[in-house]
Scaffold this active site. Structure first.
Site: not given
Ligand code: NAD
Length: 286
Positions: A52, A96, A119
């Site tokens: 990322k 994460q 997300d």
């Protein structure tokens, strides 16, 4: 032989387009920034976080990395998220998953401001996906939609079967296909006679997490097969949730693993971060 839907190539093209968009935003004084938080030292998560960061560097997004020890408390993590929520240099925030067991995943998701939730896991964004009026699309299902478009298939009226009902992949995937007027069936661990359902699919999405679970004889000839699975079966060997060799003989198009859905997920994260930068800049100006 099926056409390969090469996510790696498509994602590079998308990131190149995003690179130009970021440059244009910067000229307007908008500097997109992504904060990525990792708690603990899970090796797979470390790889995802590193990728990322590399993608941010590639497209020109500022990346802020927070690598926190396993011992981080829920309160400390939420305190950091709240600080980032208020930070104007941060357009998007991602924690994460999975987080260590002593931290409540839902509390973490709920702490991220919906306008920075790149997300799209926050209940506000999940709700918006249900209604079809959304800003952020969860990255993996969004990447799958791009690959389906790439295959030239029109989802309208097609039988779409999604195997897996997770909040991260299966459910939002089904919603996106539904918004495109697919006739969607969601299958899961308690589905009776799974093969009967999958054999009916014009578009089959596998998001199960079991190596090579979908066999060639479970696929309708000419189907588009999207394999979301990433399963490490040996130190250097990744396979998907679909038995690739058999499936590619039956399908019209199929995603490889690796190099299929995985890279698309990261490209979509970059896209969401740009969107967040634009949304949040507009808010600041109001
Ligand atoms: P999950 O474990 O949360 O969900 C798995 C789903 O599979 C569940 O809904 C379950 O009902 C279903 N399932 C389990 N056994 C089944 C069976 N026997 N028959 C039918 N359905 C069954 O997993 P997830 O987070 O949705 O991830 C799924 C896979 O996708 C994993 O391999 C994961 O690594 C991968 N993944 C890839 C990306 C990417 O960027 N490519 C992103 C997220 C997840």
């Amino acid at each position: 032989m099926a056409i390969l839907l090469k996510g790696k190539e498509v994602s590079t093209r998308i990131k190149d387009e995003l690179k130009n968009e970021v440059a244009a935003l910067k000229e307007k004084g908008i500097h997109p920034g992504l904060a990525v938080i990792l708690v603990g030292e899970d090796p797979a998560s470390q790889v995802y976080v590193r990728n990322k960061k590399l993608a941010c560097e590639y497209v020109g997004i500022n990346s802020f990395e927070y690598l926190l020890p396993e011992s981080t408390t829920q309160e400390e993590l939420i305190e950091l998220i709240e600080k980032l929520n208020k930070d104007d240099t941060v357009s998007g925030i991602l924690c994460q998953l999975p987080v260590p067991k002593h931290i409540d995943e839902e509390a973490v998701i709920n702490a991220i401001a919906p306008n920075k939730d790149v997300d799209a896991f926050h209940p506000v964004n999940v709700g918006k996906i249900m209604t079809g009026n959304f800003d952020f699309v969860p990255c993996t299902p969004a990447g799958v939609m791009e690959l389906i478009d790439e295959s030239g298939i029109d989802v309208k009226g097609k039988e779409c079967v999604v195997v897996g009902r997770s909040n991260i992949v299966g459910k939002p995937m089904a919603m996106l296909l539904l918004h495109r007027h697919g006739t969607v069936t969601i299958c899961h661990s308690r589905t009776a006679d799974l093969a009967e359902k999958t054999k009916n699919a014009d578009i089959l999405v596998a998001a199960v997490g079991i190596p090579e679970f979908i066999k060639g004889d479970m696929i309708k000839p000419g189907a588009v097969v999207i394999d979301v699975g990433i399963n490490r079966i040996a130190p250097k060997k990744l396979v998907g949730d679909v038995e690739f060799e058999a499936a590619e003989k039956v399908a019209a198009a199929i995603t490889p693993v690796p190099g299929g859905v995985g890279p698309m997920t990261i490209a979509m994260l970059m896209k969401n971060t740009l969107k967040a930068a634009e949304i949040n800049h507009t808010k600041q100006e109001q």
